[in-house]
Scaffold this motif. Structure first.
Motif, PDB file in Angstrom:
ATOM      1  N   SER A 312       3.412  -0.231  -8.365  1.00 47.01           N
ATOM      2  CA  SER A 312       3.760   0.576  -7.196  1.00 47.01           C
ATOM      3  C   SER A 312       4.198   1.983  -7.555  1.00 47.01           C
ATOM      4  O   SER A 312       4.022   2.912  -6.760  1.00 47.01           O
ATOM      5  N   ASP A 313       4.800   2.172  -8.744  1.00 46.31           N
ATOM      6  CA  ASP A 313       5.447   3.462  -9.019  1.00 46.31           C
ATOM      7  C   ASP A 313       4.460   4.590  -9.266  1.00 46.31           C
ATOM      8  O   ASP A 313       4.817   5.758  -9.159  1.00 46.31           O
ATOM      9  N   ARG A 314       3.193   4.276  -9.568  1.00 45.47           N
ATOM     10  CA  ARG A 314       2.225   5.327  -9.906  1.00 45.47           C
ATOM     11  C   ARG A 314       0.932   5.246  -9.097  1.00 45.47           C
ATOM     12  O   ARG A 314      -0.028   5.944  -9.412  1.00 45.47           O
ATOM     13  N   ASN A 315       0.910   4.427  -8.071  1.00 45.89           N
ATOM     14  CA  ASN A 315      -0.323   4.224  -7.310  1.00 45.89           C
ATOM     15  C   ASN A 315      -0.071   4.262  -5.816  1.00 45.89           C
ATOM     16  O   ASN A 315       0.937   3.741  -5.327  1.00 45.89           O
ATOM     17  N   LEU A 316      -1.002   4.834  -5.084  1.00 48.27           N
ATOM     18  CA  LEU A 316      -0.920   4.864  -3.622  1.00 48.27           C
ATOM     19  C   LEU A 316      -1.075   3.464  -3.048  1.00 48.27           C
ATOM     20  O   LEU A 316      -0.392   3.086  -2.090  1.00 48.27           O
ATOM     21  N   ILE A 317      -1.961   2.651  -3.636  1.00 51.52           N
ATOM     22  CA  ILE A 317      -2.197   1.285  -3.202  1.00 51.52           C
ATOM     23  C   ILE A 317      -1.716   0.344  -4.304  1.00 51.52           C
ATOM     24  O   ILE A 317      -2.063   0.523  -5.473  1.00 51.52           O
ATOM     25  N   SER A 318      -0.933  -0.672  -3.934  1.00 49.82           N
ATOM     26  CA  SER A 318      -0.433  -1.615  -4.944  1.00 49.82           C
ATOM     27  C   SER A 318      -1.013  -3.016  -4.779  1.00 49.82           C
ATOM     28  O   SER A 318      -0.973  -3.812  -5.716  1.00 49.82           O
ATOM     29  N   PHE A 319      -1.543  -3.340  -3.594  1.00 48.08           N
ATOM     30  CA  PHE A 319      -2.127  -4.660  -3.347  1.00 48.08           C
ATOM     31  C   PHE A 319      -3.350  -4.503  -2.468  1.00 48.08           C
ATOM     32  O   PHE A 319      -3.334  -3.737  -1.497  1.00 48.08           O
ATOM     33  N   TYR A 320      -4.418  -5.252  -2.819  1.00 45.49           N
ATOM     34  CA  TYR A 320      -5.665  -5.158  -2.060  1.00 45.49           C
ATOM     35  C   TYR A 320      -6.247  -6.551  -1.868  1.00 45.49           C
ATOM     36  O   TYR A 320      -6.197  -7.402  -2.766  1.00 45.49           O
ATOM     37  N   LEU A 321      -6.827  -6.775  -0.686  1.00 44.95           N
ATOM     38  CA  LEU A 321      -7.471  -8.044  -0.371  1.00 44.95           C
ATOM     39  C   LEU A 321      -8.644  -7.780   0.558  1.00 44.95           C
ATOM     40  O   LEU A 321      -8.519  -6.991   1.510  1.00 44.95           O
ATOM     41  N   ASP A 322      -9.780  -8.393   0.267  1.00 42.54           N
ATOM     42  CA  ASP A 322     -10.890  -8.346   1.211  1.00 42.54           C
ATOM     43  C   ASP A 322     -11.633  -9.675   1.183  1.00 42.54           C
ATOM     44  O   ASP A 322     -11.398 -10.530   0.321  1.00 42.54           O
ATOM     45  N   GLY A 323     -12.501  -9.850   2.140  1.00 41.28           N
ATOM     46  CA  GLY A 323     -13.283 -11.073   2.200  1.00 41.28           C
ATOM     47  C   GLY A 323     -14.222 -11.036   3.379  1.00 41.28           C
ATOM     48  O   GLY A 323     -14.091 -10.198   4.281  1.00 41.28           O
TER      49      GLY A 323
END
Length: 430
Positions: A312-323
């Motif tokens: 989280s400290d260096r990224n705009l997105i920390s979790f992603y999910l698709d399907g």
């Protein structure tokens, strides 16, 4: 008689083209030409309402070097894009996960340029040269129908990696190993140059406008993956589980703090984000054929799910999910049609939310706290001719920009509105 003569000329031209293809194939040379043209509009939501046309011509060749020059087990591939038109996300919607994977700045650019060598009877394949990562890593065969860019190269890697990572329209030099470890287990490992464009401000597509910089001096990006193939049930429905990780050796901006540890929203801050060493991610992919088509056992209903996490400290997105789920081979009258529904979810990282909360505190303005962006897409591909497909598309974009402030709002307190997008894509392949 004039019409009959025209038909005869057309048949002669087609026959001549087929003969040329067969002669080239005998030498190990194949050419491909694909044109994708698409129109999208957002009559509801986004930064503003509008419509665009985007087109991409893809011209490429694949050469069997063993047939052509006697180089055993070697293959050469190259392709180039000619991109034109506008982008709906860039000009109207303002979302992170682009409405279309074709969207890019107008340009004529080299994309892939590589040589692959098969070793150990084909069980090991080594690819060297400029190449993308999205065709083999974090990929599913059931996501190819969908238009949204995140349903090709996942929304998290496409957003947080420098220049979006090796994916359209920017590939990078690298070395990829693919090994058939067992009958059911395949391993992948690749080392790519960590950025397709020179460092510093500016759009990467403008800094590498023709795809010919061939950068190799940037901190590398390493990605590895294991893919296990299995069969389910008495009908042996094929499925795949893949898992892997990536590691980037470069430096990344803190999302909330400056070098002195002060909030970037603080008026006393230097405004220069602290630099964080390295970056990494974990990912997984599951895909399963749920039901076979009675017309073709390779078709039917296919499900895919993908997920990924990063710090989280260096990224705009920390979790992603698709399907999503894709259906094919469901009509004897239209055996090559496909349709499906898919969804994406990208969570804004904790440190970005903390920055937004600090901004509220220091300014006294109730600016939105970004939280997530999500997209639902429904698509149907009509095969109107052997090489031509027409594809109506509907997307619903929730919290564009992760719930970012609407730039047209003078109070800076309103999010960009959720958008409804309609589009039509035409694909012609020769």
């Amino acid at each position: 008689m004039l019409w009959s003569g025209a038909r005869a000329d057309d048949r002669a031209t087609a026959t001549g083209q087929q003969d040329l293809r067969q002669r080239l194939a005998a030498w190990g040379i194949q050419f491909n030409l694909t044109y994708i043209g698409e129109t999208f509009a957002n009559p509801v939501g986004g930064v503003r309402n509008g419509a665009i046309y985007t087109g991409r011509l893809d011209v490429g060749t694949t050469i069997d070097l063993e047939k052509l020059v006697g180089w055993g087990g070697a293959t050469f591939h190259a392709n180039a894009f000619q991109i034109h038109g506008d982008g709906l996300s860039r000009s109207y919607v303002g979302n992170l996960m682009l409405v279309s994977g074709v969207e890019a700045l107008p340009a004529s650019r080299l994309y892939e340029f590589w040589v692959e060598q098969a070793l150990l009877g084909g069980r090991l394949q080594v690819r060297v040269g400029q190449q993308p990562s999205d065709m083999e890593f974090i990929d599913s065969k059931y996501d190819d129908l969908f238009a949204n860019s995140a349903l090709g190269w996942p929304g998290i890697t496409g957003i947080i990696l420098p220049s979006g990572g090796p994916s359209p329209p920017l590939a990078v030099p690298g070395v990829r190993l693919k090994a058939q470890l067992t009958e059911k287990l395949v391993g992948y490992l690749a080392v790519f140059n960590g950025d397709a464009a020179p460092p510093g401000p500016g759009d990467p597509q403008l800094k590498n406008p023709h795809g010919i910089l061939f950068r190799v001096q940037d901190p590398p990006w390493v990605i590895g993956q294991l893919r296990y193939n299995f069969e389910l049930g008495t009908t042996a429905l094929p499925g795949t589980i893949a898992a892997g990780a990536w590691y980037h050796f470069g430096s990344f901006d803190s999302q909330s703090l400056d070098a002195a540890g002060r909030s970037l929203a603080d008026p006393l801050s230097s405004g220069e984000p602290a630099r964080m060493r390295r970056n990494q991610g974990l990912f997984g992919v599951f895909e399963q054929l749920l039901m076979r088509s009675p017309l073709d056992p390779a078709k039917g209903a296919g499900l895919f799910i993908r997920t990924s996490v990063s710090p989280s400290d260096r990224n705009l997105i920390s979790f992603y999910l698709d399907g999503g789920i894709q259906f094919s081979g469901f009509s004897a009258a239209r055996p090559d049609d496909k349709f499906g529904v898919a969804a994406t979810y990208a969570r804004i990282s904790r440190d970005v939310r903390r920055y937004d909360q600090d901004l509220q505190l220091f300014t006294g303005i109730a600016t939105p706290v970004r939280d997530f962006e999500a997209v639902i897409e429904a698509s149907y591909s009509f095969q109107v001719a052997p090489n031509v497909a027409v594809q109506p598309i509907v997307e619903y974009v929730m919290h564009p920009g992760g719930g970012a402030v609407d730039p047209s709002d003078p109070t800076q307190t309103r999010r960009i509105r959720d958008a409804i997008v309609f589009g039509v894509r035409t694909t012609a392949a020769f």
